[in-house]
Design a protein around this motif. Structure first.
Motif, PDB file in Angstrom:
ATOM      1  N   UNK A  87       0.836  -1.204   0.000  1.00  0.00           N
ATOM      2  CA  UNK A  87       0.000   0.000   0.000  1.00  0.00           C
ATOM      3  C   UNK A  87       0.866   1.247   0.000  1.00  0.00           C
ATOM      4  N   UNK A  88       0.338   2.247  -0.630  1.00  0.00           N
ATOM      5  CA  UNK A  88       1.021   3.536  -0.703  1.00  0.00           C
ATOM      6  C   UNK A  88       0.045   4.620  -0.265  1.00  0.00           C
ATOM      7  N   UNK A  89       0.496   5.481   0.634  1.00  0.00           N
ATOM      8  CA  UNK A  89      -0.331   6.584   1.111  1.00  0.00           C
ATOM      9  C   UNK A  89       0.519   7.843   1.081  1.00  0.00           C
ATOM     10  N   UNK A  90      -0.040   8.891   0.518  1.00  0.00           N
ATOM     11  CA  UNK A  90       0.706  10.153   0.505  1.00  0.00           C
ATOM     12  C   UNK A  90      -0.208  11.286   0.933  1.00  0.00           C
ATOM     13  N   UNK A  91       0.392  12.244   1.624  1.00  0.00           N
ATOM     14  CA  UNK A  91      -0.319  13.477   1.960  1.00  0.00           C
ATOM     15  C   UNK A  91       0.455  14.622   1.309  1.00  0.00           C
ATOM     16  N   UNK A  92       0.305  15.807   1.802  1.00  0.00           N
ATOM     17  CA  UNK A  92       0.925  16.962   1.145  1.00  0.00           C
ATOM     18  C   UNK A  92       2.451  16.919   1.179  1.00  0.00           C
ATOM     19  N   UNK A  93       3.022  16.351   2.249  1.00  0.00           N
ATOM     20  CA  UNK A  93       4.472  16.437   2.413  1.00  0.00           C
ATOM     21  C   UNK A  93       5.204  15.104   2.435  1.00  0.00           C
ATOM     22  N   UNK A  94       4.519  14.009   2.728  1.00  0.00           N
ATOM     23  CA  UNK A  94       5.202  12.718   2.883  1.00  0.00           C
ATOM     24  C   UNK A  94       4.483  11.608   2.115  1.00  0.00           C
ATOM     25  N   UNK A  95       5.212  10.560   1.867  1.00  0.00           N
ATOM     26  CA  UNK A  95       4.650   9.357   1.254  1.00  0.00           C
ATOM     27  C   UNK A  95       5.058   8.177   2.130  1.00  0.00           C
ATOM     28  N   UNK A  96       4.124   7.252   2.358  1.00  0.00           N
ATOM     29  CA  UNK A  96       4.387   6.062   3.163  1.00  0.00           C
ATOM     30  C   UNK A  96       4.038   4.833   2.342  1.00  0.00           C
ATOM     31  N   UNK A  97       4.969   3.879   2.312  1.00  0.00           N
ATOM     32  CA  UNK A  97       4.754   2.610   1.614  1.00  0.00           C
ATOM     33  C   UNK A  97       4.790   1.513   2.667  1.00  0.00           C
ATOM     34  N   UNK A  98       3.776   0.642   2.669  1.00  0.00           N
ATOM     35  CA  UNK A  98       3.686  -0.463   3.612  1.00  0.00           C
ATOM     36  C   UNK A  98       3.638  -1.774   2.847  1.00  0.00           C
ATOM     37  N   UNK A  99       4.536  -2.689   3.207  1.00  0.00           N
ATOM     38  CA  UNK A  99       4.593  -4.012   2.591  1.00  0.00           C
ATOM     39  C   UNK A  99       4.170  -5.025   3.645  1.00  0.00           C
ATOM     40  N   UNK A 100       3.151  -5.819   3.350  1.00  0.00           N
ATOM     41  CA  UNK A 100       2.712  -6.868   4.267  1.00  0.00           C
ATOM     42  C   UNK A 100       2.752  -8.212   3.547  1.00  0.00           C
ATOM     43  N   UNK A 101       2.924  -9.235   4.320  1.00  0.00           N
ATOM     44  CA  UNK A 101       2.970 -10.585   3.771  1.00  0.00           C
ATOM     45  C   UNK A 101       3.199 -11.575   4.882  1.00  0.00           C
ATOM     46  N   UNK A 102       3.677 -12.747   4.520  1.00  0.00           N
ATOM     47  CA  UNK A 102       3.968 -13.759   5.539  1.00  0.00           C
ATOM     48  C   UNK A 102       5.310 -14.413   5.228  1.00  0.00           C
ATOM     49  N   UNK A 103       5.998 -14.738   6.295  1.00  0.00           N
ATOM     50  CA  UNK A 103       7.314 -15.356   6.189  1.00  0.00           C
ATOM     51  C   UNK A 103       7.193 -16.837   5.876  1.00  0.00           C
ATOM     52  N   UNK A 104       8.204 -17.371   5.223  1.00  0.00           N
ATOM     53  CA  UNK A 104       8.279 -18.814   5.006  1.00  0.00           C
ATOM     54  C   UNK A 104       8.462 -19.486   6.360  1.00  0.00           C
ATOM     55  N   UNK A 105       7.771 -20.592   6.587  1.00  0.00           N
ATOM     56  CA  UNK A 105       7.876 -21.290   7.864  1.00  0.00           C
ATOM     57  C   UNK A 105       8.311 -22.730   7.648  1.00  0.00           C
ATOM     58  N   UNK A 106       8.821 -23.318   8.702  1.00  0.00           N
ATOM     59  CA  UNK A 106       9.213 -24.718   8.660  1.00  0.00           C
ATOM     60  C   UNK A 106       8.058 -25.641   9.045  1.00  0.00           C
ATOM     61  N   UNK A 107       7.034 -25.063   9.643  1.00  0.00           N
ATOM     62  CA  UNK A 107       5.887 -25.838  10.098  1.00  0.00           C
ATOM     63  C   UNK A 107       4.724 -25.598   9.130  1.00  0.00           C
ATOM     64  N   UNK A 108       4.279 -26.627   8.421  1.00  0.00           N
ATOM     65  CA  UNK A 108       3.176 -26.443   7.472  1.00  0.00           C
ATOM     66  C   UNK A 108       1.909 -25.948   8.164  1.00  0.00           C
ATOM     67  N   UNK A 109       1.265 -24.978   7.535  1.00  0.00           N
ATOM     68  CA  UNK A 109       0.018 -24.454   8.067  1.00  0.00           C
ATOM     69  C   UNK A 109       0.189 -23.333   9.061  1.00  0.00           C
ATOM     70  N   UNK A 110       1.408 -23.079   9.510  1.00  0.00           N
ATOM     71  CA  UNK A 110       1.649 -21.998  10.461  1.00  0.00           C
ATOM     72  C   UNK A 110       1.982 -20.742   9.685  1.00  0.00           C
TER      73      UNK A 110
END
Length: 128
Positions: A87-110
């Motif tokens: 996601x990207x959000x900007x106002x008059x002076x700044x811009x913010x980028x947020x990256x979300x997701x999930x990490x690879x795990x060793x336990x299936x389903x977690x």
């Protein structure tokens, strides 16, 4: 005679110690590896968010999400982290980028979520 009784009472203690000790050792090893995978995915997400915020700050506050997605596509093929949303959000002076997701795990389903944000000032060029 006492030595003979002692030997008989100690029988199987090594096996019992092994049965108790090795699962704990394996749990510790897998925990360390899993923490490393999470930390690496977190750093990848943060790098993508920073690059997206930097690119958007140079382009009047737009295009950061696309740059972050390009960086993630170039650096990871889905083995480090699965990207959920950028996601990207900007106002008059700044811009913010947020990256979300999930990490690879060793336990299936977690599922271990990762979310990182970066903010940068929007640079505006003016002629003197």
């Amino acid at each position: 005679m006492t030595a003979m009784l002692r030997r008989r009472s100690d029988r199987g203690s090594t096996t019992l110690e092994t049965v108790i000790l090795w699962p704990a050792v394996f749990l510790l090893i897998f925990g360390i590896v899993h923490a490393g995978l999470w930390f690496h995915a977190r750093n990848v997400a943060l790098s993508a968010a920073r690059e997206g915020a930097r690119a958007a700050s140079l382009d009047d506050g737009s295009g950061g999400a696309a740059r972050a997605a390009d960086l993630l596509a170039a650096t990871t093929d889905g083995t480090v982290m699965r990207v959920g949303d950028i996601r990207e959000f900007s106002d008059a002076d700044t811009v913010t980028v947020t990256v979300t997701g999930s990490s690879t795990t060793l336990i299936p389903g977690w599922r271990v979520d990762v979310s990182q944000s970066a903010t940068a000032p929007i640079r505006r060029w003016s002629s003197p």
